[in-house]
Design an enzyme around this catalytic site. Structure first.
Site, PDB file in Angstrom:
ATOM      1  N   SER A 188      41.314  48.922  49.013  1.00  0.00           N
ATOM      2  CA  SER A 188      41.001  49.420  47.668  1.00  0.00           C
ATOM      3  C   SER A 188      40.519  50.863  47.638  1.00  0.00           C
ATOM      4  O   SER A 188      40.658  51.522  46.616  1.00  0.00           O
ATOM      5  CB  SER A 188      39.960  48.510  47.024  1.00  0.00           C
ATOM      6  OG  SER A 188      38.764  48.555  47.763  1.00  0.00           O
ATOM      7  N   HIS A 216      43.723  43.091  45.111  1.00  0.00           N
ATOM      8  CA  HIS A 216      44.172  44.314  44.433  1.00  0.00           C
ATOM      9  C   HIS A 216      45.689  44.362  44.271  1.00  0.00           C
ATOM     10  O   HIS A 216      46.247  45.445  44.091  1.00  0.00           O
ATOM     11  CB  HIS A 216      43.685  45.557  45.183  1.00  0.00           C
ATOM     12  CG  HIS A 216      42.284  45.937  44.838  1.00  0.00           C
ATOM     13  ND1 HIS A 216      41.937  46.538  43.655  1.00  0.00           N
ATOM     14  CD2 HIS A 216      41.127  45.745  45.510  1.00  0.00           C
ATOM     15  CE1 HIS A 216      40.631  46.738  43.620  1.00  0.00           C
ATOM     16  NE2 HIS A 216      40.113  46.256  44.729  1.00  0.00           N
ATOM     17  N   LYS A 247      40.698  40.583  38.399  1.00  0.00           N
ATOM     18  CA  LYS A 247      41.320  41.915  38.362  1.00  0.00           C
ATOM     19  C   LYS A 247      42.549  41.864  37.447  1.00  0.00           C
ATOM     20  O   LYS A 247      42.402  41.750  36.237  1.00  0.00           O
ATOM     21  CB  LYS A 247      41.596  42.386  39.781  1.00  0.00           C
ATOM     22  CG  LYS A 247      40.274  42.679  40.515  1.00  0.00           C
ATOM     23  CD  LYS A 247      40.427  43.237  41.900  1.00  0.00           C
ATOM     24  CE  LYS A 247      39.071  43.671  42.440  1.00  0.00           C
ATOM     25  NZ  LYS A 247      38.668  42.979  43.660  1.00  0.00           N
TER      26      LYS A 247
HETATM   27  C1  LIG Z   1      37.465  42.363  44.252  1.00  0.00           C
HETATM   28  C2  LIG Z   1      37.725  41.859  45.617  1.00  0.00           C
HETATM   29  C3  LIG Z   1      37.115  40.684  46.074  1.00  0.00           C
HETATM   30  C4  LIG Z   1      36.121  39.932  45.257  1.00  0.00           C
HETATM   31  O1  LIG Z   1      36.730  39.291  44.205  1.00  0.00           O
HETATM   32  P1  LIG Z   1      35.788  38.583  43.088  1.00  0.00           P
HETATM   33  O2  LIG Z   1      36.664  37.568  42.472  1.00  0.00           O
HETATM   34  O3  LIG Z   1      35.377  39.687  42.156  1.00  0.00           O
HETATM   35  O4  LIG Z   1      34.633  38.006  43.805  1.00  0.00           O
HETATM   36  C5  LIG Z   1      37.472  40.224  47.324  1.00  0.00           C
HETATM   37  N1  LIG Z   1      38.345  40.888  48.104  1.00  0.00           N
HETATM   38  C6  LIG Z   1      38.914  42.040  47.700  1.00  0.00           C
HETATM   39  C7  LIG Z   1      39.869  42.756  48.595  1.00  0.00           C
HETATM   40  C8  LIG Z   1      38.610  42.573  46.454  1.00  0.00           C
HETATM   41  O5  LIG Z   1      39.139  43.721  46.073  1.00  0.00           O
END
Ligand SMILES: *Cc1c(COP(=O)(O)O)cnc(C)c1O
Length: 400
Positions: A188, A216, A247
């Site tokens: 990310s 992502h 997301k």
């Molecule tokens: C955002 C993210 C998470 C966490 O996801 P949530 O559902 O917000 O807990 C885990 N791994 C990656 C790579 C992320 O970008």
């Protein structure tokens, strides 16, 4: 609580502030979207938002809101139970099967967040006789999840397949029974896509399972938004996918693991964040189900997202900014200096563009940047406005 303890905490906070690492939260006075209202006291200011993970622009989608409302009406507000006692509604099972089908896996299991999915996925599957080989830039939740398992831990430099092979050999020499390679699908901070074909080649050569955290990517990358395994043509070679509803897929909350049935069945028996934490709220399950349905059919949104990324990239490069190369909607504008990154974020804010500056320890020292993220919720005019603001702010600060 003793005054001494509170003084100690205040000291820690003061140090965080003195190090320039204190995170201040801004208040948004409305729904998430391409254009948002930032609140400050009684005033409200419209800005263009370039820092949400709202890639498909679904966070304020009327059909998803309607689906969540009808989920609320039909299934109530909350479950007041973990899944295995009395917290499984038809809705939860429907969502699990929809995720599995979408990602081309046999089954899936829901968690309250992908942080919990990653926190719970390793420990039941990998024991002390086994080896987990993890990319050095993996998300914090993978790092924590791997730590919670009793497996031997190996780490390779981000995307370094030679080093990955060395670690696989090392694990073999150490007598590992089973091996698992764990990687983010998209990293990310840089927007880089994992080299999944090479990783799968090595996994097959050394008999390892591949686990991809596709937070992502799910919803917007690859054919129909099926993520980085689809994008890189290795869908059938990736054993385990974890992801989020927080997301692209509506942006609310909730995570999942999708994999072969025995994997999911065992997680249902043993994954601690699943066993000892409440069921996903019905409204969120219903909204996420609708988000998944919309995402699968959202070729128009994916095309808009890709177009925005291209226009934004071209505009900034032409103006003289340095970007990290890439093919995702994550576009890091490199400034290298932490203070400059903060000044640039402030200058953009004054010009009506909301961005986030990232610097050590989130990214390596001397690699400070403004990470921008495109969204299908932005209009063409919004993206052009953002490019113009970057150019104006960049000139004002002598960056370009
Ligand atoms: C955002 C993210 C998470 C966490 O996801 P949530 O559902 O917000 O807990 C885990 N791994 C990656 C790579 C992320 O970008």
């Amino acid at each position: 609580m003793s005054a001494e303890f509170l003084r100690h905490l205040e000291g820690v906070l003061a140090q965080i502030d003195a190090d320039g690492l204190y995170k201040h939260e801004r208040l948004i006075a409305g729904p998430q979207g391409g254009r948002i209202e930032v609140a400050s006291g009684e005033t409200r200011r419209p800005v263009i938002n370039l820092c949400a993970n709202n890639y498909l622009g679904l966070a304020d989608h009327p059909e998803i809101i309607a689906a969540a409302k009808s989920g609320l009406d039909a299934f109530g507000f909350g479950m007041a139970s973990v899944r295995f006692i009395c917290g499984t509604q038809t809705l939860h099972r429907e969502l699990e099967l929809a995720v599995a089908r979408y990602l081309g896996k046999e089954d899936a299991i829901l968690f309250a967040a992908c942080f919990d999915a990653n926190g719970g996925v390793f420990e039941p599957l990998m024991g002390p006789e086994d080896a987990i080989i993890s990319d050095g830039l993996n998300h914090a939740s993978i790092i924590d999840g791997v730590r919670l398992s009793k497996a031997r831990r190996y780490r390779f430099g981000n995307g370094d397949l030679d080093e990955l092979e060395d670690r696989l050999r090392e694990a073999e020499k150490d007598g590992a029974r089973f091996k698992m390679i764990a990687t983010d699908g998209v990293f990310s901070m840089d927007g880089y896509v994992a080299q999944l074909p090479g990783i799968c080649d090595l996994a097959e050569r050394y008999g390892a399972v591949v686990m991809v955290d596709d937070c992502h990517a799910t919803g917007h990358l690859g054919e129909k938004g099926r993520g980085t395994p689809a994008l890189t043509g290795v869908n059938d070679r990736v054993g385990i996918v974890t992801g989020t509803f927080g997301k692209s897929l509506g942006g609310a909350m909730g995570g999942f693991v999708a994999a072969a049935k025995p994997v999911i069945d065992l997680l249902r028996q043993r994954a601690r964040p699943y066993l000892f934490s409440n069921s996903l709220a019905p409204a969120i399950a219903a909204g996420s189900l609708k988000a998944l349905e919309i995402a699968e059919q959202a070729d128009d949104r994916r095309a808009r997202l890709a177009r925005h990324a291209k226009v934004f990239r071209n505009g900034l490069v032409k103006a003289g900014f340095e970007l990290l190369p890439g093919e995702t909607p994550i576009i890091p504008v490199m400034l290298y200096d932490a203070v400059l990154a903060q000044e640039m974020a402030r200058a953009l804010d004054e010009r009506g563009v909301y961005v986030a500056g990232f610097f050590f320890p989130v990214v390596p020292k001397g690699k400070a940047r403004i990470r921008t993220q495109m969204s299908a919720g932005l209009s063409d005019a919004d993206v052009q406005f953002a490019v113009d603001a970057f150019v104006d702010a960049g000139k004002a600060l002598g960056v370009i």
